[in-house]
Design a protein around this motif. Sequence first.
Motif, PDB file in Angstrom:
ATOM      1  N   ALA A   9     -51.467  18.752  11.712  1.00 30.97           N
ATOM      2  CA  ALA A   9     -51.707  17.477  12.379  1.00 30.97           C
ATOM      3  C   ALA A   9     -50.779  17.403  13.588  1.00 30.97           C
ATOM      4  CB  ALA A   9     -51.427  16.313  11.439  1.00 30.97           C
ATOM      5  N   ALA A  10     -51.205  16.676  14.583  1.00 25.64           N
ATOM      6  CA  ALA A  10     -50.395  16.437  15.778  1.00 25.64           C
ATOM      7  C   ALA A  10     -49.821  15.034  15.680  1.00 25.64           C
ATOM      8  CB  ALA A  10     -51.249  16.572  17.027  1.00 25.64           C
ATOM      9  N   ILE A  11     -48.530  14.912  15.920  1.00 28.39           N
ATOM     10  CA  ILE A  11     -47.885  13.604  15.970  1.00 28.39           C
ATOM     11  C   ILE A  11     -47.505  13.354  17.424  1.00 28.39           C
ATOM     12  CG2 ILE A  11     -45.923  12.203  15.220  1.00 28.39           C
ATOM     13  CD1 ILE A  11     -45.896  13.884  12.629  1.00 28.39           C
ATOM     14  N   VAL A  12     -48.011  12.264  17.973  1.00 25.93           N
ATOM     15  CA  VAL A  12     -47.760  11.910  19.373  1.00 25.93           C
ATOM     16  C   VAL A  12     -46.815  10.705  19.392  1.00 25.93           C
ATOM     17  CG1 VAL A  12     -48.788  11.201  21.557  1.00 25.93           C
ATOM     18  CG2 VAL A  12     -50.027  12.786  20.044  1.00 25.93           C
ATOM     19  N   VAL A  13     -45.664  10.883  20.028  1.00 25.94           N
ATOM     20  CA  VAL A  13     -44.634   9.846  20.102  1.00 25.94           C
ATOM     21  C   VAL A  13     -44.665   9.227  21.498  1.00 25.94           C
ATOM     22  CG1 VAL A  13     -42.161   9.360  19.910  1.00 25.94           C
ATOM     23  CG2 VAL A  13     -43.212  11.104  18.439  1.00 25.94           C
ATOM     24  N   THR A  14     -44.724   7.898  21.538  1.00 27.58           N
ATOM     25  CA  THR A  14     -44.781   7.171  22.810  1.00 27.58           C
ATOM     26  C   THR A  14     -43.809   5.992  22.776  1.00 27.58           C
ATOM     27  OG1 THR A  14     -46.569   5.756  21.998  1.00 27.58           O
ATOM     28  CG2 THR A  14     -47.217   7.762  23.193  1.00 27.58           C
ATOM     29  N   ASP A  15     -43.661   5.345  23.912  1.00 24.01           N
ATOM     30  CA  ASP A  15     -42.886   4.096  24.023  1.00 24.01           C
ATOM     31  C   ASP A  15     -41.462   4.248  23.512  1.00 24.01           C
ATOM     32  OD1 ASP A  15     -45.245   2.907  24.969  1.00 24.01           O
ATOM     33  OD2 ASP A  15     -45.860   2.362  22.942  1.00 24.01           O
ATOM     34  N   VAL A  16     -40.799   5.311  23.914  1.00 25.64           N
ATOM     35  CA  VAL A  16     -39.424   5.572  23.468  1.00 25.64           C
ATOM     36  C   VAL A  16     -38.459   4.677  24.215  1.00 25.64           C
ATOM     37  CG1 VAL A  16     -37.623   7.319  23.262  1.00 25.64           C
ATOM     38  CG2 VAL A  16     -40.017   7.982  23.000  1.00 25.64           C
TER      39      VAL A  16
ATOM     40  N   VAL B 200     -45.599  18.945  15.766  1.00 25.55           N
ATOM     41  CA  VAL B 200     -46.643  19.522  14.914  1.00 25.55           C
ATOM     42  C   VAL B 200     -46.167  19.395  13.471  1.00 25.55           C
ATOM     43  CG1 VAL B 200     -45.796  21.907  15.028  1.00 25.55           C
ATOM     44  CG2 VAL B 200     -48.223  21.468  14.589  1.00 25.55           C
ATOM     45  N   SER B 201     -47.094  19.099  12.575  1.00 26.04           N
ATOM     46  CA  SER B 201     -46.754  18.902  11.165  1.00 26.04           C
ATOM     47  C   SER B 201     -47.889  19.396  10.287  1.00 26.04           C
ATOM     48  CB  SER B 201     -46.536  17.410  10.890  1.00 26.04           C
ATOM     49  OG  SER B 201     -46.297  17.170   9.525  1.00 26.04           O
ATOM     50  N   VAL B 202     -47.552  19.715   9.066  1.00 26.87           N
ATOM     51  CA  VAL B 202     -48.588  19.922   8.058  1.00 26.87           C
ATOM     52  C   VAL B 202     -49.155  18.539   7.773  1.00 26.87           C
ATOM     53  CG1 VAL B 202     -49.018  20.606   5.668  1.00 26.87           C
ATOM     54  CG2 VAL B 202     -47.443  21.940   7.092  1.00 26.87           C
TER      55      VAL B 202
END
Length: 137
Positions: free
Chosen positions: A125-132, A42-44
């Motif tokens: 804002a939501a940051i979604v991290v994939t493909d790690v 989660v981020s501003v």
Amino acid sequence: MNDATRLLAEQQYVELTTFRRNGIGVATPVWIAPDGEDLLIVSVDNTGKTKRLGHTARVELRPCDLRGNVVPHAPRYAARATVHRDRAAIARVKKAIGAKYGWWYRALTTVEPVLNRMPGRKPRAAIVVTDVELLEP
């Protein structure tokens, strides 16, 4: 969930490196929580990291402490990250972060409804991290 994603999901803090247009990385310590195959942050909104993610989804992640000091010999991971601004995505990330960090997160967000009504308050804002994947051990 692959081993790289699982290891990062278990960390208390993770250094998220986003990249400027000129390729220079900017690191920020963040809370991170798993949700299915994804890692959520989660981020501003409209901060440097969300703006940088607007032009490149490339990120790097490493375990760190609260101040962003990377653990000695910490592995480095490459991944893709996208910013989501819709209510459902923000609710998803807040739920995952709240489940992982418990009372600490709830204490920090107790006053959020009041702060959200203040002038100049930036949305989340939501940051979604994939493909790690592991870059180097």
